[in-house]
Design a protein around this motif. Structure first.
Motif, PDB file in Angstrom:
ATOM      1  N   GLY A 178       0.510   8.714   0.038  1.00  0.00           N
ATOM      2  CA  GLY A 178       1.818   8.091   0.111  1.00  0.00           C
ATOM      3  C   GLY A 178       2.418   7.889  -1.273  1.00  0.00           C
ATOM      4  N   TRP A 179       3.461   7.062  -1.325  1.00  0.00           N
ATOM      5  CA  TRP A 179       4.166   6.782  -2.571  1.00  0.00           C
ATOM      6  C   TRP A 179       4.110   5.287  -2.849  1.00  0.00           C
ATOM      7  N   GLU A 223       0.857  -1.177   0.000  1.00  0.00           N
ATOM      8  CA  GLU A 223       0.000   0.000   0.000  1.00  0.00           C
ATOM      9  C   GLU A 223       0.893   1.226   0.000  1.00  0.00           C
ATOM     10  N   PRO A 224       0.377   2.383  -0.389  1.00  0.00           N
ATOM     11  CA  PRO A 224       1.217   3.581  -0.417  1.00  0.00           C
ATOM     12  C   PRO A 224       1.809   3.887   0.951  1.00  0.00           C
ATOM     13  N   VAL A 225       3.081   4.247   0.958  1.00  0.00           N
ATOM     14  CA  VAL A 225       3.791   4.544   2.203  1.00  0.00           C
ATOM     15  C   VAL A 225       4.131   6.022   2.218  1.00  0.00           C
ATOM     16  N   SER A 226       3.949   6.647   3.374  1.00  0.00           N
ATOM     17  CA  SER A 226       4.129   8.090   3.489  1.00  0.00           C
ATOM     18  C   SER A 226       5.609   8.445   3.642  1.00  0.00           C
ATOM     19  N   GLU A 227       5.921   9.718   3.411  1.00  0.00           N
ATOM     20  CA  GLU A 227       7.293  10.197   3.567  1.00  0.00           C
ATOM     21  C   GLU A 227       7.745  10.138   5.021  1.00  0.00           C
ATOM     22  N   ALA A 228       6.819  10.390   5.963  1.00  0.00           N
ATOM     23  CA  ALA A 228       7.183  10.345   7.382  1.00  0.00           C
ATOM     24  C   ALA A 228       7.601   8.940   7.803  1.00  0.00           C
ATOM     25  N   THR A 229       6.886   7.924   7.286  1.00  0.00           N
ATOM     26  CA  THR A 229       7.248   6.543   7.619  1.00  0.00           C
ATOM     27  C   THR A 229       8.616   6.189   7.055  1.00  0.00           C
ATOM     28  N   LEU A 230       8.878   6.573   5.821  1.00  0.00           N
ATOM     29  CA  LEU A 230      10.186   6.302   5.224  1.00  0.00           C
ATOM     30  C   LEU A 230      11.297   7.036   5.963  1.00  0.00           C
ATOM     31  N   ALA A 231      11.010   8.260   6.419  1.00  0.00           N
ATOM     32  CA  ALA A 231      12.026   9.023   7.160  1.00  0.00           C
ATOM     33  C   ALA A 231      12.348   8.357   8.489  1.00  0.00           C
ATOM     34  N   ASP A 232      11.326   7.793   9.160  1.00  0.00           N
ATOM     35  CA  ASP A 232      11.569   7.105  10.430  1.00  0.00           C
ATOM     36  C   ASP A 232      12.373   5.827  10.230  1.00  0.00           C
ATOM     37  N   VAL A 233      12.067   5.093   9.168  1.00  0.00           N
ATOM     38  CA  VAL A 233      12.764   3.827   8.928  1.00  0.00           C
ATOM     39  C   VAL A 233      14.227   4.068   8.574  1.00  0.00           C
ATOM     40  N   LEU A 234      14.478   5.038   7.704  1.00  0.00           N
ATOM     41  CA  LEU A 234      15.837   5.309   7.237  1.00  0.00           C
ATOM     42  C   LEU A 234      16.586   6.307   8.113  1.00  0.00           C
ATOM     43  N   GLU A 235      15.892   6.901   9.122  1.00  0.00           N
ATOM     44  CA  GLU A 235      16.516   7.863  10.032  1.00  0.00           C
ATOM     45  C   GLU A 235      17.150   9.024   9.261  1.00  0.00           C
ATOM     46  N   GLN A 236      16.360   9.564   8.348  1.00  0.00           N
ATOM     47  CA  GLN A 236      16.784  10.699   7.538  1.00  0.00           C
ATOM     48  C   GLN A 236      15.699  11.777   7.601  1.00  0.00           C
ATOM     49  N   ARG A 253      14.428  15.585   2.917  1.00  0.00           N
ATOM     50  CA  ARG A 253      15.354  14.925   1.996  1.00  0.00           C
ATOM     51  C   ARG A 253      14.695  13.704   1.352  1.00  0.00           C
ATOM     52  N   ILE A 254      13.857  12.996   2.115  1.00  0.00           N
ATOM     53  CA  ILE A 254      13.152  11.838   1.559  1.00  0.00           C
ATOM     54  C   ILE A 254      12.219  12.280   0.438  1.00  0.00           C
ATOM     55  N   GLY A 255      11.456  13.367   0.668  1.00  0.00           N
ATOM     56  CA  GLY A 255      10.539  13.854  -0.363  1.00  0.00           C
ATOM     57  C   GLY A 255      11.266  14.304  -1.621  1.00  0.00           C
TER      58      GLY A 255
END
Length: 310
Positions: free
Chosen positions: A191-192, A147-160, A164-166
């Motif tokens: 999400g993306w 399912e689409p994943v948000s930028e905030a979730t990706l930022a938390d996972v990658l700790e960035q 910058r993620i967007g």
């Protein structure tokens, strides 16, 4: 008295001396002075013989402890030097009904010093990923999401940082489009997610469907369109727009996860319905604002039809 007689007299007195704790005690019923007219020496000593009043040996005091008696030391003619008594801490008497005191003053002192609290160490700062590693991590995650994943979730996972993620996601999407890939990365339902390009839809349908598909009926598509453009809307309003009862169709759309309840209408208390994120995901939209306008598809006498249905 000669010196020899004096020494013999002292030796006789030392040999005849009996310690106080070895002497026979008088009966309890008899007074201490009854039947004994002889003078009692002080400190428990015996009466010295005549002629030895000037050279009597002082009786040792009765020991205060239960230690074994020491043998009397012979007189050497030198004055005796009193040994200093060992200073012992007086034990406090326990109060009536209170706990027994701890033996020794050292027992009241803790044997170990309390452990000092360790200061919390600051967390290590997140490692800064370079552009190539960040791009590869994002592509790997987007390939496995369902399912689409948000930028905030990706930022938390990658700790960035989320900014910058967007920016990196926009760069990846533009790179896929410029390279002419058969898939695309775009926003959908907040999400993306990776999607196939519309020009290759016929090949994808032939591979996925293979002649077996469960399609929505015409009534379900019409009801879903009404909910999408009029949400939040009640079932009675949907039925009035379509001109038929739509209770069964609403239950079908709710079961498939395309429509959900979102409260009640204040005036009538009827349930309100709206589309779900799955609806946006299936259509590849980020929000309902991206739905195409209905004005080009409406008839010219739409106002008259609306008045007639009231």
């Amino acid at each position: 008295m000669s010196t020899e007689e004096h020494r013999n007299s002292l030796a006789d007195q030392a040999a005849a001396w009996v310690p106080p704790w070895e002497r026979p005690r008088p009966p309890r019923d008899t007074p201490p002075d009854a039947g004994d007219d002889s003078p009692r020496p002080d400190h428990g000593g015996e009466t010295p013989p005549e002629g030895a009043a000037a050279s009597t040996i002082p009786a040792e005091p009765e020991p205060a402890t239960n230690s074994e008696p020491r043998a009397p030391e012979p007189d050497t003619g030198e004055p005796a030097v009193a040994e200093p008594a060992a200073a012992e801490p007086a034990a406090a008497e326990p109060a009536a009904g209170g706990p027994e005191p701890v033996a020794g003053a050292a027992a009241r002192v803790p044997s170990k010093r309390p452990a000092q609290r360790r200061r919390a160490t600051a967390p290590e700062p997140a490692r800064q990923l370079d552009d190539a590693e960040l791009r590869g991590a994002l592509e790997a995650i987007l390939l496995v999401v369902d399912e689409p994943v948000s930028e905030a979730t990706l930022a938390d996972v990658l700790e960035q940082p989320a900014t910058r993620i967007g920016a990196m996601l926009d760069e990846i999407s533009a790179g896929y489009t410029a390279a002419g890939h058969g898939f695309d990365l775009r926003r959908a339902a907040g999400g993306w997610r990776l999607y196939t390009r519309p020009e290759y839809a016929t090949y994808v349908e032939r591979f996925v469907l293979d002649g077996q598909s469960v399609r929505l009926t015409q009534a379900a598509l019409e009801t879903l369109a009404v909910v999408a453009y009029k949400q939040p809307v009640t079932r009675s309003r949907i039925s009035a727009i379509r001109g038929v009862n739509c209770d069964g169709v609403i239950r079908t759309l709710v079961t498939r996860g395309l429509v959900e309840e979102c409260g009640t209408e204040p005036e009538s208390g009827a349930f309100l319905y709206r589309t779900t994120p799955l609806f946006l995901e299936k259509l590849g939209l980020n929000s309902v604002d991206e739905l195409p306008p209905l004005a080009p598809f409406l008839p010219d006498d739409v106002e008259e039809l609306s008045d007639a249905t009231r």
